[in-house]
Write a protein that holds these residues in place. Structure first.
Motif, PDB file in Angstrom:
ATOM      1  N   UNK A  34       0.870  -1.171   0.000  1.00 20.11           N
ATOM      2  CA  UNK A  34       0.000   0.000   0.000  1.00 20.11           C
ATOM      3  C   UNK A  34       0.910   1.224   0.000  1.00 20.11           C
ATOM      4  N   UNK A  35       0.753   2.144  -0.939  1.00 22.94           N
ATOM      5  CA  UNK A  35       1.653   3.303  -0.991  1.00 22.94           C
ATOM      6  C   UNK A  35       1.500   4.185   0.247  1.00 22.94           C
ATOM      7  N   UNK A  36       2.629   4.601   0.786  1.00 27.43           N
ATOM      8  CA  UNK A  36       2.646   5.520   1.924  1.00 27.43           C
ATOM      9  C   UNK A  36       3.013   6.914   1.450  1.00 27.43           C
ATOM     10  N   UNK A  37       4.013   7.013   0.590  1.00 21.05           N
ATOM     11  CA  UNK A  37       4.423   8.319   0.071  1.00 21.05           C
ATOM     12  C   UNK A  37       5.718   8.229  -0.691  1.00 21.05           C
ATOM     13  N   UNK A  38       6.005   9.289  -1.408  1.00 21.68           N
ATOM     14  CA  UNK A  38       7.243   9.414  -2.157  1.00 21.68           C
ATOM     15  C   UNK A  38       7.986  10.616  -1.586  1.00 21.68           C
ATOM     16  N   UNK A 133      23.767  19.718  -1.678  1.00 21.67           N
ATOM     17  CA  UNK A 133      24.741  19.813  -2.769  1.00 21.67           C
ATOM     18  C   UNK A 133      24.082  19.185  -3.991  1.00 21.67           C
ATOM     19  N   UNK A 134      23.972  19.930  -5.095  1.00 21.81           N
ATOM     20  CA  UNK A 134      23.330  19.365  -6.294  1.00 21.81           C
ATOM     21  C   UNK A 134      24.096  18.167  -6.848  1.00 21.81           C
ATOM     22  N   UNK A 135      23.340  17.216  -7.385  1.00 23.68           N
ATOM     23  CA  UNK A 135      23.913  16.064  -8.079  1.00 23.68           C
ATOM     24  C   UNK A 135      23.133  15.872  -9.380  1.00 23.68           C
ATOM     25  N   UNK A 136      23.637  15.007 -10.226  1.00 22.47           N
ATOM     26  CA  UNK A 136      22.923  14.646 -11.451  1.00 22.47           C
ATOM     27  C   UNK A 136      22.254  13.290 -11.266  1.00 22.47           C
ATOM     28  N   UNK A 137      22.002  12.942 -10.041  1.00 20.27           N
ATOM     29  CA  UNK A 137      21.391  11.655  -9.726  1.00 20.27           C
ATOM     30  C   UNK A 137      19.957  11.631 -10.247  1.00 20.27           C
ATOM     31  N   UNK A 138      19.665  10.680 -11.103  1.00 19.73           N
ATOM     32  CA  UNK A 138      18.308  10.561 -11.648  1.00 19.73           C
ATOM     33  C   UNK A 138      17.341  10.002 -10.617  1.00 19.73           C
ATOM     34  N   UNK A 139      17.865   9.311  -9.623  1.00 24.23           N
ATOM     35  CA  UNK A 139      17.041   8.690  -8.581  1.00 24.23           C
ATOM     36  C   UNK A 139      16.936   9.687  -7.426  1.00 24.23           C
ATOM     37  N   UNK A 140      16.014  10.640  -7.535  1.00 29.67           N
ATOM     38  CA  UNK A 140      15.926  11.724  -6.561  1.00 29.67           C
ATOM     39  C   UNK A 140      14.822  11.526  -5.539  1.00 29.67           C
ATOM     40  N   UNK A 141      14.171  10.380  -5.573  1.00 28.78           N
ATOM     41  CA  UNK A 141      13.081  10.109  -4.647  1.00 28.78           C
ATOM     42  C   UNK A 141      13.105   8.639  -4.231  1.00 28.78           C
ATOM     43  N   UNK A 142      12.556   8.394  -3.058  1.00 32.87           N
ATOM     44  CA  UNK A 142      12.314   7.023  -2.623  1.00 32.87           C
ATOM     45  C   UNK A 142      10.849   6.930  -2.239  1.00 32.87           C
ATOM     46  N   UNK A 143      10.288   5.767  -2.426  1.00 29.37           N
ATOM     47  CA  UNK A 143       8.866   5.559  -2.122  1.00 29.37           C
ATOM     48  C   UNK A 143       8.724   4.580  -0.976  1.00 29.37           C
ATOM     49  N   UNK A 144       7.885   4.949  -0.026  1.00 26.65           N
ATOM     50  CA  UNK A 144       7.621   4.075   1.119  1.00 26.65           C
ATOM     51  C   UNK A 144       6.304   3.343   0.901  1.00 26.65           C
ATOM     52  N   UNK A 145       6.257   2.123   1.387  1.00 26.04           N
ATOM     53  CA  UNK A 145       5.040   1.313   1.313  1.00 26.04           C
ATOM     54  C   UNK A 145       4.804   0.654   2.669  1.00 26.04           C
ATOM     55  N   UNK A 146       3.566   0.349   2.916  1.00 22.95           N
ATOM     56  CA  UNK A 146       3.183  -0.518   4.020  1.00 22.95           C
ATOM     57  C   UNK A 146       2.857  -1.850   3.344  1.00 22.95           C
ATOM     58  N   UNK A 147       3.236  -2.959   3.940  1.00 23.98           N
ATOM     59  CA  UNK A 147       3.022  -4.245   3.274  1.00 23.98           C
ATOM     60  C   UNK A 147       2.674  -5.339   4.273  1.00 23.98           C
ATOM     61  N   UNK A 148       2.010  -6.351   3.737  1.00 18.28           N
ATOM     62  CA  UNK A 148       1.722  -7.568   4.489  1.00 18.28           C
ATOM     63  C   UNK A 148       1.795  -8.743   3.528  1.00 18.28           C
ATOM     64  N   UNK A 149       1.956  -9.928   4.092  1.00 20.48           N
ATOM     65  CA  UNK A 149       1.950 -11.145   3.274  1.00 20.48           C
ATOM     66  C   UNK A 149       0.513 -11.387   2.834  1.00 20.48           C
TER      67      UNK A 149
END
Length: 170
Positions: A34-38, A133-149
């Motif tokens: 389940x998405x929590x946020x980015x 500090x600026x970077x050229x990193x294309x991966x500028x976000x991470x996404x959190x999720x809540x999860x269960x089996x």
């Protein structure tokens, strides 16, 4: 627990519910997420260090400053180390710590640089104790999720927790 331990605990049934960054691979089809946020991530330093070393974009460089970060299975550490490898940029060495407050205090004290989710350093950024500090990193976000089996029963409190996690999602 780091994201990999949470994922593994959910997969083997030792955890009922977990919140972690979805950038972790190997979720398989057994987990319901389940998405929590980015959240944005950034290279951070003290204002003094950021003035000394403002360019983490130009490739093939070595910086006489340590990279201060969590343990090797830290998702945002892995993202930034991949970026450094892709640019052939090397910090002097890596200092591995398990405490975000300690990492931030060392960075604020001009000891090195770090790469963290911005929310973890928002107060320090607002007060001017840390700078991006600026970077050229294309991966500028991470996404959190809540999860269960998917085969685990979801109790009413667990369902409420899942809903609360989603209330704030972006």
């Amino acid at each position: 627990m780091n994201c990999y331990e949470i994922r593994d605990g959910l997969l083997d049934g030792s955890l009922d519910l977990g919140v972690f960054y979805s950038d972790v691979e190997g979720l398989g089809s057994s987990l319901v997420t389940y998405p929590v946020g980015t959240y944005p991530v950034a290279l951070l330093a003290s204002p003094e260090v950021s003035r000394q070393f403002p360019d983490f974009i130009t490739p093939d460089r070595t910086f006489p400053v340590p990279f201060i970060i969590n343990e090797k299975n830290c998702v945002f550490r892995q993202i930034f180390e991949q970026y450094l490898r892709s640019k052939a940029i090397s910090p002097d060495h890596t200092i591995e710590l398990w405490s975000i407050p300690t990492i931030k205090n060392l960075v604020k004290s001009n000891v090195g640089i770090t790469f963290l989710p911005v929310f973890a350093a928002e107060e320090e950024l607002d007060r001017g104790e840390l700078a991006e500090i600026p970077t050229a990193n294309e991966h500028k976000e991470i996404s959190a999720v809540c999860a269960n089996h998917k085969n685990k029963w979801i109790s009413q409190p667990m369902q409420l927790f899942i809903e609360l996690c989603q209330t704030d999602s972006h």
